[in-house]
Design an enzyme around this catalytic site. Structure first.
Site, PDB file in Angstrom:
ATOM      1  N   PHE A  85      14.872   4.480  38.514  1.00 45.26           N
ATOM      2  CA  PHE A  85      16.342   4.509  38.433  1.00 45.26           C
ATOM      3  C   PHE A  85      16.880   4.129  39.799  1.00 45.26           C
ATOM      4  O   PHE A  85      16.484   4.697  40.806  1.00 45.26           O
ATOM      5  CB  PHE A  85      16.853   5.898  38.046  1.00 45.26           C
ATOM      6  CG  PHE A  85      18.358   5.949  37.953  1.00 45.26           C
ATOM      7  CD1 PHE A  85      19.023   5.496  36.817  1.00 45.26           C
ATOM      8  CD2 PHE A  85      19.123   6.426  39.019  1.00 45.26           C
ATOM      9  CE1 PHE A  85      20.418   5.515  36.744  1.00 45.26           C
ATOM     10  CE2 PHE A  85      20.521   6.453  38.946  1.00 45.26           C
ATOM     11  CZ  PHE A  85      21.165   6.004  37.805  1.00 45.26           C
ATOM     12  N   LYS A 122      22.675  10.266  48.235  1.00 39.19           N
ATOM     13  CA  LYS A 122      22.730  11.659  47.790  1.00 39.19           C
ATOM     14  C   LYS A 122      22.884  12.673  48.938  1.00 39.19           C
ATOM     15  O   LYS A 122      23.990  12.948  49.334  1.00 39.19           O
ATOM     16  CB  LYS A 122      21.549  11.949  46.870  1.00 39.19           C
ATOM     17  CG  LYS A 122      21.704  11.177  45.530  1.00 39.19           C
ATOM     18  CD  LYS A 122      20.897  11.726  44.378  1.00 39.19           C
ATOM     19  CE  LYS A 122      21.401  11.197  43.052  1.00 39.19           C
ATOM     20  NZ  LYS A 122      20.810   9.960  42.585  1.00 39.19           N
ATOM     21  N   ASP A 150      13.066   3.296  47.514  1.00 39.55           N
ATOM     22  CA  ASP A 150      14.331   3.933  47.155  1.00 39.55           C
ATOM     23  C   ASP A 150      14.142   5.442  47.315  1.00 39.55           C
ATOM     24  O   ASP A 150      13.511   6.089  46.488  1.00 39.55           O
ATOM     25  CB  ASP A 150      14.717   3.569  45.712  1.00 39.55           C
ATOM     26  CG  ASP A 150      16.036   4.210  45.286  1.00 39.55           C
ATOM     27  OD1 ASP A 150      16.571   5.038  46.051  1.00 39.55           O
ATOM     28  OD2 ASP A 150      16.511   3.893  44.173  1.00 39.55           O
TER      29      ASP A 150
HETATM   30  C1  PLP Z   1      21.131   8.561  42.110  1.00 36.26           C
HETATM   31  C2  PLP Z   1      20.205   7.473  42.447  1.00 36.26           C
HETATM   32  C3  PLP Z   1      20.662   6.171  42.725  1.00 36.26           C
HETATM   33  C4  PLP Z   1      22.106   5.764  42.546  1.00 36.26           C
HETATM   34  O1  PLP Z   1      22.972   6.455  43.384  1.00 36.26           O
HETATM   35  P1  PLP Z   1      24.544   6.437  43.080  1.00 36.26           P
HETATM   36  O2  PLP Z   1      25.130   7.163  44.270  1.00 36.26           O
HETATM   37  O3  PLP Z   1      24.752   7.138  41.791  1.00 36.26           O
HETATM   38  O4  PLP Z   1      24.963   5.024  43.027  1.00 36.26           O
HETATM   39  C5  PLP Z   1      19.743   5.219  43.125  1.00 36.26           C
HETATM   40  N1  PLP Z   1      18.440   5.520  43.236  1.00 36.26           N
HETATM   41  C6  PLP Z   1      17.961   6.749  42.981  1.00 36.26           C
HETATM   42  C7  PLP Z   1      16.520   7.031  43.157  1.00 36.26           C
HETATM   43  C8  PLP Z   1      18.824   7.764  42.567  1.00 36.26           C
HETATM   44  O5  PLP Z   1      18.346   8.976  42.281  1.00 36.26           O
END
Ligand code: PLP
Length: 395
Positions: A128, A241, A212
């Protein structure tokens, strides 16, 4: 009827305030928080140091634009560079925007070297990366891409199999993109050997490795960044986050030579890294990098994993797997996870569902041993209750 887009299946629960590990409704009902706004509220609620920093900056200046030098942003970038593999930082407002910057940086790196055909990113099922067009394309999850048009430039395979990744690499490949610990996809922590294997494939084929760490980074696994466990160093990393602990902030970090071609005009953001966001970001980093903080996360993560394994022994019919690393933990359960999250909410514990029917636990990083045991007690009680309902339904 709400005037909002119907994009969320929201609970009716609303919170009026928070304190430490707990959220409170208007009528004062307390909820123990093992969701942390989905790994955002790393410092829980009302952290004095961060609140004071926000209030102090609010009285000075909120926003000036990236056409000016922003001292708080320069400072936060330098501190992130000092604490990581990276040499350069671009600030955003969100995780998806951090990924957009990572993808643009990777493509532009090859373009500037004259390898203009290198545009493809290899990603993994269960990943994700956000909800923009590029990030849903990068993750490749059909549940998110369907109905949103063609998405060229991305290839996907199942994680865990290095030969399958190698088979996808050709002269159009630019980068491999992976979460060292998948969050939304089911709390899967990849082995050091697998991450090392991906690094070796990148080195062998001249590709960039993008981690990521939007969800698993910033202390959550018991290291500042999850990849530190493996010793594998990426070329680009995305962060968000917890970086603002509730204030919208994200960042793309890169090695100097990788970010070199990102010159004026190649990228930008109106709000990204504004004075208010970076004042908060600096205060959050003070707390995360304070001596003992990440060690505390590591210790609590071990206790949580131990407690979850005990729970699995107690309810082997309902818990089939314990997953994750540190304070990004999950249990694969038999009851439908969304119903179970609602059941736990009825028992005043907040958790998050993940794919693969995994119950995800993401407490604020300030969680203590008593709060872990309290949460485990509530989960155990919910399984006992579920078990009794199953037994009476079977009669
Ligand atoms: C939450 C998340 C995103 C996206 O972040 P947003 O602030 O919602 O755009 C991208 N990568 C990972 C691994 C995430 O958990």
């Amino acid at each position: 009827m709400s005037a909002l887009y119907g994009t969320y299946a929201r609970s009716e629960l609303a919170f009026a305030r928070g304190e430490g590990m707990r959220l409170f409704t208007e009528d004062g009902t307390a909820y123990l928080d093992f969701a942390a706004g989905i790994a955002v509220n790393a410092l829980g609620y009302g952290d004095k140091h961060v609140v004071d920093a926000l209030k102090a900056q609010a009285d000075k200046v909120w926003h000036t634009s990236n056409i000016f030098t922003i001292p708080e942003q320069e400072k936060l970038a330098q501190r992130l560079v000092d604490a990581t593999f990276a040499d350069k930082v671009f600030f955003t407002n969100s995780g998806a925007e951090a990924l957009e910057c990572a993808i643009k940086t990777a493509r532009h790196y090859f373009w500037a070297r004259g390898e203009k055909e290198r545009v493809d990113i290899i990603g993994f099922s269960g990943s994700f990366h956000g909800r923009t067009i590029a990030t849903i394309a990068a993750a490749g999850n059909r549940a998110y891409t369907e109905g949103f048009g063609p998405m060229p430039g991305y290839k996907h395979t199942t994680p865990g199999d290095l030969a399958a990744v190698e088979a996808l690499i050709d002269d159009k490949t630019a980068a491999i993109l992976i979460e060292p610990v998948q969050g939304e996809g089911g709390v899967t922590a990849f082995s050091d050997a697998y991450l090392k294997g991906l690094r070796a494939l990148c080195d062998k084929n001249g590709l960039l490795l993008i981690f990521d760490e939007v969800q698993c980074g910033y202390g959550r696994t018991g290291k500042f960044f999850a990849h530190e466990w493996s010793g594998v160093i990426p070329d680009i990393m995305t962060v968000a986050k917890a970086i603002g602990a509730g204030f919208p902030l994200g960042a793309c970090l890169a090695k100097g030579e990788v970010a070199e071609s990102m010159v004026p005009g190649t990228h930008g953001s109106t709000y990204g890294g504004n004075p208010l966001a970076c004042a908060v970001g600096n205060a959050v980093l003070d707390r995360i990098l304070a001596p003992g903080f990440i060690e505390h996360v590591d210790a609590m993560g071990k206790i949580l994993a131990h407690e979850l394994h005990q729970l699995m022994q107690k309810f082997p019919q309902y818990i089939t797997e314990v997953r994750g690393k540190g304070l990004i933990a999950g249990i694969k359960i038999a009851p439908p996870v969304r119903d179970f999250v609602a059941r736990l909410r009825d028992h005043k514990l907040l958790t998050v569902a993940a794919s693969d029917n995994v119950l995800r636990l993401l407490p604020p990083l300030i969680v203590n041993e008593d709060e872990i045991r309290e949460a485990i007690g509530i989960i155990a009680g919910a399984f006992v209750e579920f078990d009794a309902e199953q037994a009476s339904a079977a009669q």
